[in-house]
Design an enzyme around this catalytic site. Structure first.
Site, PDB file in Angstrom:
ATOM      1  N   ASN A  51      52.110  46.178  36.283  1.00 53.87           N
ATOM      2  CA  ASN A  51      51.472  45.632  37.563  1.00 53.87           C
ATOM      3  C   ASN A  51      51.659  44.056  37.639  1.00 53.87           C
ATOM      4  OD1 ASN A  51      50.056  45.121  35.339  1.00 53.87           O
ATOM      5  ND2 ASN A  51      48.166  45.592  36.532  1.00 53.87           N
ATOM      6  N   GLU A 108      45.060  55.724  27.270  1.00 52.83           N
ATOM      7  CA  GLU A 108      45.903  56.721  26.526  1.00 52.83           C
ATOM      8  C   GLU A 108      47.002  56.095  25.530  1.00 52.83           C
ATOM      9  OE1 GLU A 108      47.728  59.229  29.363  1.00 52.83           O
ATOM     10  OE2 GLU A 108      48.283  60.581  27.758  1.00 52.83           O
ATOM     11  N   GLU A 114      44.838  45.496  25.451  1.00 54.18           N
ATOM     12  CA  GLU A 114      44.193  45.087  26.777  1.00 54.18           C
ATOM     13  C   GLU A 114      44.425  46.449  27.821  1.00 54.18           C
ATOM     14  OE1 GLU A 114      42.447  42.728  27.762  1.00 54.18           O
ATOM     15  OE2 GLU A 114      42.770  41.075  26.420  1.00 54.18           O
ATOM     16  N   CYS A 170      44.040  46.150  36.480  1.00 48.37           N
ATOM     17  CA  CYS A 170      43.141  46.732  35.522  1.00 48.37           C
ATOM     18  C   CYS A 170      41.816  46.587  35.703  1.00 48.37           C
ATOM     19  CB  CYS A 170      43.389  46.339  34.155  1.00 48.37           C
ATOM     20  SG  CYS A 170      43.621  44.567  34.179  1.00 48.37           S
ATOM     21  N   GLU A 212      42.294  38.165  25.397  1.00 50.37           N
ATOM     22  CA  GLU A 212      43.533  37.313  25.750  1.00 50.37           C
ATOM     23  C   GLU A 212      43.012  35.840  26.566  1.00 50.37           C
ATOM     24  OE1 GLU A 212      46.481  40.099  27.684  1.00 50.37           O
ATOM     25  OE2 GLU A 212      47.636  39.337  26.072  1.00 50.37           O
TER      26      GLU A 212
END
Ligand code: NAD
Length: 468
Positions: free
Chosen positions: A144, A221, A240, A274, A448
């Site tokens: 992304n 996953e 993350e 996210c 992060e």
């Protein structure tokens, strides 16, 4: 057709095999990239291992390199932003912002300190805590924000004194390979190695004997597989992972103003963030106006090829994700949800999906319970705020969330009850280089960014000197 090379031990490596990269706006292959073999990965890992001792010696030298990298990204090579649009789909202006964001993140990280912390200094003893680098870091990124999320790993790993082998997503390898080309002229050979390939390559990296840490961004996953793969060797991990962020609207907001902000908090990058808003809880008494306003915004947004003038939202990045979003919306329809706007594919080529706002839906339907990671937003009515908070928290995800009110203090109290890493008030996606970013529950381990993110690339050493 353009060809790109990996960076191994400071050299351009074409690789013995190649694989195509698809432009999501056309659905067609537009470039070939190396498909890294196990032997080539071994070379990259060995190079990183050999480069580590001298690289870890001087913080000042590392800081200079990061500043040079930030400078290079501020004047990027022609075609970097365009390549990002071609491989990822986002509008060209947004791709340019991602390149500038990566430069800014790099420059900020270069300014961080890693000073020893003096715990005790008495006539009897001197005790200080030092932060030592870990060694080789295996960095794995999603599709992304490939460039930005790559820099989130490379910059702090390098400043702390580690060396890196990085692998981008097979859907978006090009800009990271181009970053490798830039780095060849800036870092000593072996300090950053860029390899490209599929999911197998990621798995080889996490079980490889060389790295001491895996820094991973991607789905829950895969994150679990990474944690399991790193465990036998006790490699350190930062994970993350995904999110299912709730936005809770309180009853005192101005609908139009808040709807606009919520819309972009959900649909930016076509919902492929996210920590985007993935579900909205709205008080029953203002449900219809809020739903309709969000629907109107979705209807009027300009979706198209990221290279076309005026495009506000690009396609979904890849076929698998396109099918997933389609499946979740179809499932919502089957459960009696109302499609206020959108709800179908857009055009006949590429992976375009209409920006979709879904009403008459509640918890228990997949579009609400799962991470859609695409341009489809469920809007859910609620009766009382405590119940909305309970439903927002009734998930294994815990990345971020937001509360919206004209009374910021009241909203902050509600936001503090959210079980997530970032709790925002009257905003969403407020991510900055100096703030730690990470998830609670299954949304991740570690953080992060900021000094906290930097410390994740180090190990503590207590130096305890007796003066007696
Ligand atoms: P993904 O988990 O499918 O892939 C991520 C990366 O892992 C890719 O490079 C992939 O090739 C690699 N990979 C796949 N299998 C692997 C394995 N067994 N071992 C090691 N590496 C492996 O995720 P994606 O579809 O690329 O990205 C979307 C997901 O990423 C979403 O869930 C999103 O929420 C999450 N994400 C999280 C953050 C964050 O900072 N928390 C940021 C961006 C995206």
């Amino acid at each position: 057709m353009a060809e790109y090379t990996m960076t191994i031990d400071g050299k351009a490596v074409k690789g013995s095999k190649t694989v195509g990269v698809i432009n999501p706006a056309t659905g067609k292959v537009f470039a070939q990239v190396p498909d890294c073999t196990r032997a080539e990965l071994d070379q990259a890992m060995d190079a990183a291992k050999r480069a580590f001792p001298s690289w870890s010696r001087s913080l000042d030298a590392r800081r200079k390199v990061l500043n040079d990298l930030a400078g290079a990204l501020m004047q990027p090579p022609e075609g970097l932003a365009r390549s990002l649009t071609l491989e990822q789909g986002k509008p060209l202006a947004k791709a340019g912002q991602e390149v500038m964001g990566a430069a800014m993140w790099c420059s900020y990280t270069a300014s961080l300190e890693l000073k020893p912390e003096i715990i005790q200094d008495t006539p009897q003893s001197h005790v200080e805590i030092r932060r030592k680098p870990l060694g080789v870091v295996a960095a794995i990124t999603p599709w992304n924000y490939p460039l930005m999320l790559g820099i989130w790993k490379i910059a702090p790993a390098l400043l702390a004194g580690n060396t890196v082998v990085i692998k981008p997503s097979p859907y978006t390898p090009i800009t990271t390979l181009m970053l490798g080309e830039i780095l060849r002229g800036i870092v000593p050979p072996g300090v950053v190695n860029v390899v490209s390939g599929g999911d197998d390559l990621g798995a080889w990296m996490t079980t490889h004997k060389v790295p001491r840490k895996v820094s991973f961004t991607g789905s829950v996953e895969t994150g679990k597989k990474v944690a399991a793969a790193a465990a036998p060797d006790l490699k350190r991990v930062t994970l993350e992972l995904g999110g299912n962020d709730a936005a809770i609207v309180l009853s005192d907001v101005k609908t139009d103003e808040v709807a606009q902000k919520i819309f972009w908090g959900a649909f930016e990058n076509s919902g492929q963030i996210c920590s985007a808003i993935k579900r909205v809880y709205v008080p029953e008494q203002m449900y219809e106006p809020m739903l309709n306003k969000l629907g109107e915004l979705a209807k009027n947004v300009k979706v198209g090829d990221g290279l076309a003038e005026g495009t506000e939202l690009g396609p979904i990045n890849n076929q698998m994700q396109f099918e997933r979003v389609t499946e979740l919306v179809e499932d919502a329809k089957k459960h009696g949800a109302k499609i206020v706007t959108g709800g179908a594919r857009l055009g006949s080529q590429g992976y375009f999906y209409q920006p979709t706002v879904v009403g008459n839906i509640s918890d228990g339907v997949r579009l609400v319970d799962e991470e859609q990671f695409g341009p489809a937003l469920p809007v859910i009515p609620y009766k009382d705020v405590d119940d909305a908070v309970r439903r927002a928290n009734a998930t294994t995800y815990g990345l971020s969330g937001s509360v919206w009110s004209s009374n910021a203090d009241k909203a902050a109290e509600v936001a503090a009850q959210l079980e997530c890493g970032s709790a925002w008030v009257n905003q969403h996606l407020a991510i900055a280089p100096n703030l730690p970013f990470g998830g609670a529950k299954w949304s991740g381990i570690g953080v992060e960014n900021g000094p906290w993110g930097l410390l994740g690339f180090t190990e503590i050493q207590v130096v305890n000197v007796s003066k007696n």
